[in-house]
Design an enzyme around this catalytic site. Sequence first.
Site, PDB file in Angstrom:
ATOM      1  N   THR A  60       0.814  -1.213   0.000  1.00 16.89           N
ATOM      2  CA  THR A  60       0.000   0.000   0.000  1.00 16.89           C
ATOM      3  C   THR A  60       0.850   1.266   0.000  1.00 16.89           C
ATOM      4  O   THR A  60       1.976   1.258   0.500  1.00 16.89           O
ATOM      5  CB  THR A  60      -0.908  -0.002   1.254  1.00 16.89           C
ATOM      6  OG1 THR A  60      -1.548   1.262   1.372  1.00 16.89           O
ATOM      7  CG2 THR A  60      -0.117  -0.252   2.534  1.00 16.89           C
ATOM      8  N   ASP A  61       0.267   2.354  -0.491  1.00 19.38           N
ATOM      9  CA  ASP A  61       0.972   3.648  -0.425  1.00 19.38           C
ATOM     10  C   ASP A  61       1.022   4.182   1.005  1.00 19.38           C
ATOM     11  O   ASP A  61       1.758   5.131   1.290  1.00 19.38           O
ATOM     12  CB  ASP A  61       0.311   4.676  -1.363  1.00 19.38           C
ATOM     13  CG  ASP A  61      -1.150   4.973  -1.042  1.00 19.38           C
ATOM     14  OD1 ASP A  61      -1.723   4.341  -0.133  1.00 19.38           O
ATOM     15  OD2 ASP A  61      -1.732   5.856  -1.708  1.00 19.38           O
ATOM     16  N   GLU A  62       0.206   3.580   1.911  1.00 22.78           N
ATOM     17  CA  GLU A  62       0.168   4.106   3.285  1.00 22.78           C
ATOM     18  C   GLU A  62       1.485   3.910   4.027  1.00 22.78           C
ATOM     19  O   GLU A  62       1.712   4.535   5.059  1.00 22.78           O
ATOM     20  CB  GLU A  62      -0.992   3.469   4.060  1.00 22.78           C
ATOM     21  CG  GLU A  62      -2.329   3.796   3.432  1.00 22.78           C
ATOM     22  CD  GLU A  62      -3.527   3.634   4.351  1.00 22.78           C
ATOM     23  OE1 GLU A  62      -3.339   3.461   5.564  1.00 22.78           O
ATOM     24  OE2 GLU A  62      -4.653   3.673   3.837  1.00 22.78           O
TER      25      GLU A  62
ATOM     26  N   TYR B  93      -2.143  -0.391  10.923  1.00 27.58           N
ATOM     27  CA  TYR B  93      -2.239  -1.081   9.618  1.00 27.58           C
ATOM     28  C   TYR B  93      -1.013  -0.781   8.761  1.00 27.58           C
ATOM     29  O   TYR B  93      -0.339  -1.687   8.258  1.00 27.58           O
ATOM     30  CB  TYR B  93      -3.523  -0.664   8.883  1.00 27.58           C
ATOM     31  CG  TYR B  93      -3.500  -0.992   7.399  1.00 27.58           C
ATOM     32  CD1 TYR B  93      -3.577  -2.306   6.953  1.00 27.58           C
ATOM     33  CD2 TYR B  93      -3.374   0.023   6.436  1.00 27.58           C
ATOM     34  CE1 TYR B  93      -3.525  -2.610   5.591  1.00 27.58           C
ATOM     35  CE2 TYR B  93      -3.331  -0.268   5.081  1.00 27.58           C
ATOM     36  CZ  TYR B  93      -3.412  -1.589   4.662  1.00 27.58           C
ATOM     37  OH  TYR B  93      -3.349  -1.882   3.326  1.00 27.58           O
TER      38      TYR B  93
ATOM     39  N   LYS C  38       2.070  -3.180   7.321  1.00 26.35           N
ATOM     40  CA  LYS C  38       2.389  -3.368   5.895  1.00 26.35           C
ATOM     41  C   LYS C  38       3.829  -2.932   5.610  1.00 26.35           C
ATOM     42  O   LYS C  38       4.536  -3.569   4.823  1.00 26.35           O
ATOM     43  CB  LYS C  38       1.414  -2.573   5.014  1.00 26.35           C
ATOM     44  CG  LYS C  38      -0.020  -3.069   5.000  1.00 26.35           C
ATOM     45  CD  LYS C  38      -0.205  -4.471   4.438  1.00 26.35           C
ATOM     46  CE  LYS C  38       0.012  -4.579   2.960  1.00 26.35           C
ATOM     47  NZ  LYS C  38      -0.342  -5.917   2.430  1.00 26.35           N
TER      48      LYS C  38
HETATM   49  P1  NAD Z   1      -9.699  -7.357   1.936  1.00 27.71           P
HETATM   50  O1  NAD Z   1      -9.776  -7.092   3.405  1.00 27.71           O
HETATM   51  O2  NAD Z   1     -10.888  -7.093   1.094  1.00 27.71           O
HETATM   52  O3  NAD Z   1      -9.277  -8.893   1.689  1.00 27.71           O
HETATM   53  C1  NAD Z   1      -8.294  -9.509   2.428  1.00 27.71           C
HETATM   54  C2  NAD Z   1      -8.420 -11.013   2.188  1.00 27.71           C
HETATM   55  O4  NAD Z   1      -7.370 -11.664   2.925  1.00 27.71           O
HETATM   56  C3  NAD Z   1      -9.738 -11.609   2.663  1.00 27.71           C
HETATM   57  O5  NAD Z   1     -10.267 -12.487   1.708  1.00 27.71           O
HETATM   58  C4  NAD Z   1      -9.362 -12.358   3.939  1.00 27.71           C
HETATM   59  O6  NAD Z   1     -10.194 -13.474   4.202  1.00 27.71           O
HETATM   60  C5  NAD Z   1      -7.924 -12.763   3.636  1.00 27.71           C
HETATM   61  N1  NAD Z   1      -7.131 -12.966   4.862  1.00 27.71           N
HETATM   62  C6  NAD Z   1      -7.007 -12.096   5.902  1.00 27.71           C
HETATM   63  N2  NAD Z   1      -6.231 -12.658   6.854  1.00 27.71           N
HETATM   64  C7  NAD Z   1      -5.841 -13.879   6.388  1.00 27.71           C
HETATM   65  C8  NAD Z   1      -5.036 -14.918   6.920  1.00 27.71           C
HETATM   66  N3  NAD Z   1      -4.493 -14.813   8.135  1.00 27.71           N
HETATM   67  N4  NAD Z   1      -4.822 -16.017   6.163  1.00 27.71           N
HETATM   68  C9  NAD Z   1      -5.388 -16.139   4.929  1.00 27.71           C
HETATM   69  N5  NAD Z   1      -6.198 -15.186   4.403  1.00 27.71           N
HETATM   70  C10 NAD Z   1      -6.423 -14.065   5.120  1.00 27.71           C
HETATM   71  O7  NAD Z   1      -8.430  -6.548   1.439  1.00 27.71           O
HETATM   72  P2  NAD Z   1      -8.174  -5.798   0.057  1.00 27.71           P
HETATM   73  O8  NAD Z   1      -8.677  -4.419   0.168  1.00 27.71           O
HETATM   74  O9  NAD Z   1      -8.618  -6.651  -1.050  1.00 27.71           O
HETATM   75  O10 NAD Z   1      -6.574  -5.721   0.084  1.00 27.71           O
HETATM   76  C11 NAD Z   1      -5.801  -6.800  -0.426  1.00 27.71           C
HETATM   77  C12 NAD Z   1      -4.329  -6.459  -0.298  1.00 27.71           C
HETATM   78  O11 NAD Z   1      -4.067  -5.255  -1.022  1.00 27.71           O
HETATM   79  C13 NAD Z   1      -3.891  -6.180   1.139  1.00 27.71           C
HETATM   80  O12 NAD Z   1      -2.604  -6.717   1.306  1.00 27.71           O
HETATM   81  C14 NAD Z   1      -3.871  -4.657   1.237  1.00 27.71           C
HETATM   82  O13 NAD Z   1      -2.917  -4.231   2.195  1.00 27.71           O
HETATM   83  C15 NAD Z   1      -3.463  -4.287  -0.171  1.00 27.71           C
HETATM   84  N6  NAD Z   1      -3.926  -2.979  -0.643  1.00 27.71           N
HETATM   85  C16 NAD Z   1      -5.256  -2.623  -0.545  1.00 27.71           C
HETATM   86  C17 NAD Z   1      -5.671  -1.397  -1.079  1.00 27.71           C
HETATM   87  C18 NAD Z   1      -7.131  -0.979  -1.037  1.00 27.71           C
HETATM   88  O14 NAD Z   1      -7.452   0.149  -1.422  1.00 27.71           O
HETATM   89  N7  NAD Z   1      -8.054  -1.818  -0.608  1.00 27.71           N
HETATM   90  C19 NAD Z   1      -4.744  -0.545  -1.670  1.00 27.71           C
HETATM   91  C20 NAD Z   1      -3.408  -0.933  -1.734  1.00 27.71           C
HETATM   92  C21 NAD Z   1      -3.006  -2.170  -1.232  1.00 27.71           C
HETATM   93  O1  DAU Z   2      -4.219   3.955   0.338  1.00 26.75           O
HETATM   94  C1  DAU Z   2      -4.406   2.580   0.257  1.00 26.75           C
HETATM   95  C2  DAU Z   2      -5.278   2.104   1.407  1.00 26.75           C
HETATM   96  O2  DAU Z   2      -6.597   2.559   1.136  1.00 26.75           O
HETATM   97  C3  DAU Z   2      -5.249   0.595   1.594  1.00 26.75           C
HETATM   98  O3  DAU Z   2      -3.954   0.187   1.923  1.00 26.75           O
HETATM   99  C4  DAU Z   2      -6.237   0.169   2.692  1.00 26.75           C
HETATM  100  O4  DAU Z   2      -6.268  -1.240   2.799  1.00 26.75           O
HETATM  101  C5  DAU Z   2      -7.610   0.686   2.313  1.00 26.75           C
HETATM  102  O5  DAU Z   2      -8.537   0.366   3.334  1.00 26.75           O
HETATM  103  C6  DAU Z   2      -7.579   2.199   2.085  1.00 26.75           C
HETATM  104  O6  DAU Z   2      -7.328   2.886   3.324  1.00 26.75           O
HETATM  105  P1  DAU Z   2      -8.116   4.225   3.723  1.00 26.75           P
HETATM  106  O7  DAU Z   2      -8.097   4.372   5.187  1.00 26.75           O
HETATM  107  O8  DAU Z   2      -7.648   5.376   2.914  1.00 26.75           O
HETATM  108  O9  DAU Z   2      -9.602   3.837   3.184  1.00 26.75           O
HETATM  109  P2  DAU Z   2     -11.050   4.077   3.824  1.00 26.75           P
HETATM  110  O10 DAU Z   2     -12.053   3.732   2.774  1.00 26.75           O
HETATM  111  O11 DAU Z   2     -11.179   3.453   5.164  1.00 26.75           O
HETATM  112  O12 DAU Z   2     -11.085   5.669   4.031  1.00 26.75           O
HETATM  113  C7  DAU Z   2     -10.931   6.549   2.935  1.00 26.75           C
HETATM  114  C8  DAU Z   2     -11.001   7.975   3.484  1.00 26.75           C
HETATM  115  O13 DAU Z   2     -12.327   8.237   3.950  1.00 26.75           O
HETATM  116  C9  DAU Z   2     -10.088   8.209   4.674  1.00 26.75           C
HETATM  117  O14 DAU Z   2      -9.609   9.544   4.634  1.00 26.75           O
HETATM  118  C10 DAU Z   2     -11.018   8.028   5.883  1.00 26.75           C
HETATM  119  C11 DAU Z   2     -12.356   8.531   5.357  1.00 26.75           C
HETATM  120  N1  DAU Z   2     -13.572   7.877   5.885  1.00 26.75           N
HETATM  121  C12 DAU Z   2     -13.599   6.515   5.930  1.00 26.75           C
HETATM  122  C13 DAU Z   2     -14.718   5.857   6.393  1.00 26.75           C
HETATM  123  C14 DAU Z   2     -14.757   4.344   6.466  1.00 26.75           C
HETATM  124  C15 DAU Z   2     -14.652   8.642   6.263  1.00 26.75           C
HETATM  125  O15 DAU Z   2     -14.623   9.895   6.201  1.00 26.75           O
HETATM  126  N2  DAU Z   2     -15.776   7.998   6.723  1.00 26.75           N
HETATM  127  C16 DAU Z   2     -15.850   6.628   6.801  1.00 26.75           C
HETATM  128  O16 DAU Z   2     -16.907   6.109   7.244  1.00 26.75           O
END
Ligand code: NAD
Ligand code: DAU
Length: 350
Positions: free
Chosen positions: A131-133, A156, A160
């Site tokens: 992630t970019d975080e 989180y 990562k």
């Molecule tokens: P998600 O929470 O939707 O899915 C995570 C999956 O991992 C689920 O299916 C869960 O069952 C599985 N999992 C969790 N713990 C596990 C364990 N101990 N063993 C086996 N499986 C397990 O997450 P996502 O949003 O699809 O993110 C996927 C990956 O991409 C993560 O590594 C996250 O850090 C990264 N990522 C997410 C975003 C985003 O915007 N969502 C952006 C950049 C990177």
């Molecule tokens: O940047 C990549 C990341 O983006 C991933 O690594 C994470 O897995 C993914 O969950 C996401 O993280 P964020 O915290 O940015 O996503 P989220 O959707 O939780 O929140 C997006 C923005 O909106 C953030 O500034 C928090 C705000 N927010 C979020 C929720 C859930 C609200 O204002 N209200 C809300 O209810």
Amino acid sequence: MKKIIITGGAGFIGSHVVRRFVTQHPEYHIVNLDKLTYAGNLANLRDIEHAPNYEFVKGDIVDADFIDRLFATHQPDAVVHLAAESHVDRSITNPLEFVMANVIGTVNLLNAAKKYWKGRYDITRFYHVSTDEVYGTLGEDGMFTEETAYDPHSPYSASKASSDHFVRAYQDTYGLNAVISNCSNNYGSYHFPEKLIPLAIHNIKQSKPIPVYGKGENIRDWLWVEDHARAIEVIFHKAKSGTTYNIGGHNEWKNIDLIRLLCQIMDSKLGRAAGESEKLITFVTDRAGHDLRYAIDATKLKNELGWVPSITFEEGLEKTVDWYLQNQEWLDDVTSGHYQQYYNDQYTNR
Ligand code: NAD
Ligand code: DAU
């Protein structure tokens, strides 16, 4: 035939990555390894579950013995690792769960790769999806590049960042063939409705309050999930071992502006009067340690591997809204039971 284990394939991004590899690469056998936590849902993969080059294995990456057996049984040639606890708010209430899944789970996979791929490090591949975080937060200017120093703030992002460091350490120390990508915020179908965009769509639909943290001024850089899956496919095939690529859409939005745009789209899709959904916007207590701004510079990926996003945010958001409106059953399923309890605990006191 190449065998690839994709971890976390039942989650949001993982399901899109599994679908892409299964449908675009019949030459691969894809093993989807997932624990099926609250975020993992096999309904995300119903359209490809009977494909001849796909199989699902339920298991926990925190269980080192299980991971060892998995490698012994399947003899994979590559791992694309997405399994993780992914929600920042949950990491604030339960950091240890994130250390277990994201750090220990990743090290367990690296140990198995080191053991089973010994002597074959040049023809095997460990791809870590990150992630970019990990880069922390930006002020008003600048963008994250691959050279930006790590500065994670939430439990989180700290977990990562740690897992990224372990992947690099195994590449440097043991010569493991490893690549990492760091992506910005994804949106699209099968996104669990605890994250901002699907939560807002779900609440607008039900005429419930849309919780906006603080003043809604935090900025995120949004990318359509299918473009992320395609970037992973490109990097998996073309990147040199030891390299890192940032993935992003050059698409920065203040949360409040994004929510207003979403309200306009929803008003028109639901046949509501203009401005009706905006009335649901509710400013709530800010997230602790809330990073102000993320913005990805994806120039390296464009120049070296030729990847660029395929659709605009407006197109992607409309597709996403349409998908949620057409998939009420999926939403009902994931918003019931365990998740509902979490949702109630999480938001009643805001
Ligand atoms: P998600 O929470 O939707 O899915 C995570 C999956 O991992 C689920 O299916 C869960 O069952 C599985 N999992 C969790 N713990 C596990 C364990 N101990 N063993 C086996 N499986 C397990 O997450 P996502 O949003 O699809 O993110 C996927 C990956 O991409 C993560 O590594 C996250 O850090 C990264 N990522 C997410 C975003 C985003 O915007 N969502 C952006 C950049 C990177
Ligand atoms: O940047 C990549 C990341 O983006 C991933 O690594 C994470 O897995 C993914 O969950 C996401 O993280 P964020 O915290 O940015 O996503 P989220 O959707 O939780 O929140 C997006 C923005 O909106 C953030 O500034 C928090 C705000 N927010 C979020 C929720 C859930 C609200 O204002 N209200 C809300 O209810």
